[in-house]
Design a protein around this motif. Structure first.
Motif, short mmCIF file in Angstrom:
data_model
loop_
_atom_site.label_atom_id
_atom_site.label_comp_id
_atom_site.label_asym_id
_atom_site.label_seq_id
_atom_site.Cartn_x
_atom_site.Cartn_y
_atom_site.Cartn_z
N ARG A 374 0.86 -1.19 0.00
CA ARG A 374 0.00 0.00 0.00
C ARG A 374 0.90 1.24 0.00
NH1 ARG A 374 -5.26 -1.37 0.96
NH2 ARG A 374 -5.63 -3.46 1.83
N PRO A 378 0.01 7.47 -2.63
CA PRO A 378 -0.45 6.95 -3.93
C PRO A 378 -0.71 8.05 -4.95
CG PRO A 378 -2.19 6.82 -2.29
CD PRO A 378 -0.96 7.26 -1.56
N GLY A 380 -2.78 10.29 -7.31
CA GLY A 380 -4.12 10.82 -7.10
C GLY A 380 -4.32 11.41 -5.73
N GLU A 381 -3.35 11.19 -4.83
CA GLU A 381 -3.43 11.76 -3.49
C GLU A 381 -2.17 12.54 -3.16
OE1 GLU A 381 -4.58 8.92 -0.53
OE2 GLU A 381 -5.98 7.89 -1.88
N GLY A 385 3.11 7.16 -5.88
CA GLY A 385 3.00 5.73 -5.64
C GLY A 385 4.27 5.16 -5.06
N THR A 420 3.87 0.64 -8.12
CA THR A 420 2.55 0.44 -7.54
C THR A 420 1.91 1.81 -7.39
OG1 THR A 420 3.38 -1.49 -6.33
CG2 THR A 420 1.28 -0.56 -5.61
N THR A 421 1.02 2.14 -8.31
CA THR A 421 0.47 3.49 -8.36
C THR A 421 -0.55 3.75 -7.27
OG1 THR A 421 -1.11 2.70 -10.02
CG2 THR A 421 0.89 3.74 -10.83
N THR A 422 -1.41 2.76 -7.00
CA THR A 422 -2.38 2.83 -5.91
C THR A 422 -2.42 1.47 -5.23
OG1 THR A 422 -4.33 2.08 -7.17
CG2 THR A 422 -3.76 4.43 -7.33
N ASP A 423 -3.28 1.33 -4.24
CA ASP A 423 -3.39 0.04 -3.55
C ASP A 423 -3.77 -1.09 -4.50
OD1 ASP A 423 -2.83 1.44 -1.28
OD2 ASP A 423 -4.78 1.16 -0.32
N THR A 425 -3.59 -0.95 -8.21
CA THR A 425 -3.07 -0.89 -9.57
C THR A 425 -1.55 -0.86 -9.53
OG1 THR A 425 -3.24 1.53 -9.52
CG2 THR A 425 -5.07 0.33 -10.53
N ARG A 426 -0.92 -1.54 -10.51
CA ARG A 426 0.53 -1.48 -10.58
C ARG A 426 1.01 -1.86 -11.99
NH1 ARG A 426 3.64 -6.34 -7.29
NH2 ARG A 426 2.80 -8.11 -8.47
#
Length: 463
Positions: A374, A378, A380-381, A385, A420-423, A425-426
């Motif tokens: 995780r 990430p 988008g936040e 990532g 790992t871009t988000t929890d 997606t990678r």
């Protein structure tokens, strides 16, 4: 309550006097004394009414205000019926919705999509297919949840090939620290084999896990877990796709100890595997060069008549902050090669290390296997990532000259870069330098010792 003030006192007095006065007019014998007495009574009654009205006013001021009810001039539309249930349902959202009722039922869909592409470069003159390749590696959808009484369920299918293939289909029961499982599920053959493909550090697992035919099977198993101790064991038939034709059965067990010491997560494990192969059966051990989208297998024992398999594995891993280390080894013995006393032995294993290049990130681990990473920041936040670099040496030996089996050996030097871009997606890219000895295909000059280069890429999403 309507106040007596609604009827003015003079009118009330007039009403009370009216009758006797009329009687007096009709009867001239009524005396003036009687009239005077009557008037005195009316005056007293008026005083009492005034006191009573004052008390009513005081009570009205102390009572709570009553709502004003507006009466519509036309009838409203009928209200929609309200449905109530003895068991309220709660819906929560993560990457996918989960439906839960307060009596213990739950239902959650899940799935994954993995898209692979890359290149294989084989030696000139080998005459085998190489170049660009691509495939839908996995396209899975499933459901899981709980049933009252400590039961659970899971069912998953894979449609990556265009046809539905059942992967997991199982029921579980939990009683304290023990969990029982019935159905098709993973046997217990090592750290990386039991780790989901969503969380592995390379595009494919270590070569021996595929070469030795580790797979899900239909069976019954038990698992005991308490603190850092995990014990797993089960008895299995074959994979559900091979039933009922196959009569093979297996027994598998694994023990793991995973303490956390001084901020370092440690992992020590061992496993054992036995398969009874039906009369007239055979085994075949072979492996692709790193990626799955190529059909070439440069090391291959061919079909070997056999009556049983016996394997032993060891596991070692550690996580400390952004760094992780892992190593596994497995030795597979096959008995009944032509003569009952003939036994061939094959080995495989790997050692790897990895480092997160982004601050605050670390590899996930839970209950004896790798788990989800995780990202601390990430995409988008406000972050980029998690970026992880890994190196691996992967070894597979399919030769046993004592019994005349020459399947070849592979020494692979591999690297992976995972974003790992988000929890959920990678993206990743892998490189492998594959060095072969005694490969099954020879070059024009007759040599079977050569190298191949492989690049594999993956985009994936899960929920």
């Amino acid at each position: 309550m309507r106040s007596i003030k609604a009827y003015p006192l003079p009118l009330l007095a007039l009403a009370l006097v009216a009758t006797p006065v009329a009687a007096q007019d009709a009867d001239h014998h009524t005396s003036e004394a009687e009239v005077a007495a009557l008037r005195a009574q009316v005056a007293a009654l008026s005083d009492q009414l005034a006191v009573l009205n004052a008390r009513i006013d005081a009570m009205a001021q102390q009572a709570p205000a009553q709502p004003v009810i507006a009466v519509p001039t036309s009838a409203p539309a009928a209200a929609a019926p309200v449905v109530t249930s003895a068991h309220p349902v709660e819906i929560s959202m993560g990457a996918a919705p989960e439906v839960e009722s307060d009596d213990g039922f739950s239902f959650k869909p899940f799935g994954r999509l993995q898209l692979d592409a890359g290149w294989t470069s084989l030696p000139d003159g080998l005459g085998r297919e190489d170049g660009f390749g691509a495939e839908v590696r996995r396209a899975r959808i499933g459901v899981e949840g709980d049933i009252p009484g400590g039961f659970g369920y899971k069912m998953e299918i894979d449609v990556a090939t265009g046809e539905a293939e059942l992967t997991d289909a199982l029921l579980t029961y939990e009683a304290g620290d023990i969990e029982l499982t019935v159905g098709q599920h993973n046997t217990f053959q090592g750290l990386e084999e039991l780790t989901s493909s969503r969380f592995t550090s390379f595009i494919e697992r270590a070569a021996f896990t595929d070469a030795f035919g580790f797979e899900r099977r239909l069976g019954v198993s038990a698992q005991y877990g308490k603190g850092p101790v995990l014990v797993q064991a089960g008895v299995f038939a074959d994979n559900i796709a091979d039933l009922p034709e196959s009569s093979a059965w297996s027994a598998d067990g694994r023990v793991v100890y995973f303490p956390e010491v001084g901020g370092t997560q440690l992992h020590f494990g061992a496993s054992a595997h036995y398969t009874d192969i039906a009369d007239g059966g055979s085994v075949r051990y072979r492996q692709r060069p790193l990626v799955h989208f190529t059909g070439e297998r440069l090391i291959n024992t061919g079909n070997l008549a056999a009556d049983s398999e016996f394997g032993l594995g060891v596991e070692l891993a550690a996580i400390r902050g952004p760094f992780h280390f892992a190593a596994e080894g497995f030795r597979q013995q096959v008995s009944g090669l032509g003569l009952a006393e003939d036994t061939a032995s094959f080995t495989g294993g790997y050692v790897e290390g990895g480092l997160f290049l982004t601050s605050g990130d670390s590899r996930g681990y839970r209950g004896g296997r790798w788990n989800r990473t995780r990202p601390a920041r990430p995409v988008g936040e406000g972050g980029i990532g998690a970026i992880q670099a890994n190196l691996r040496y992967d070894y597979l030996e399919l030769n046993d000259s004592d019994v005349g089996v020459l399947g070849g050996s592979q020494n692979a030097y591999q690297a992976s870069l995972i974003w790992t871009t988000t929890d959920f997606t990678r993206l990743q890219v892998n490189y492998g330098r594959m060095e072969y000895d005694d490969a099954v295909f020879a070059l024009p000059n007759g040599t079977r010792d050569y190298s191949a280069d492989v690049i594999g890429m993956r985009a994936e999403f899960d929920f």
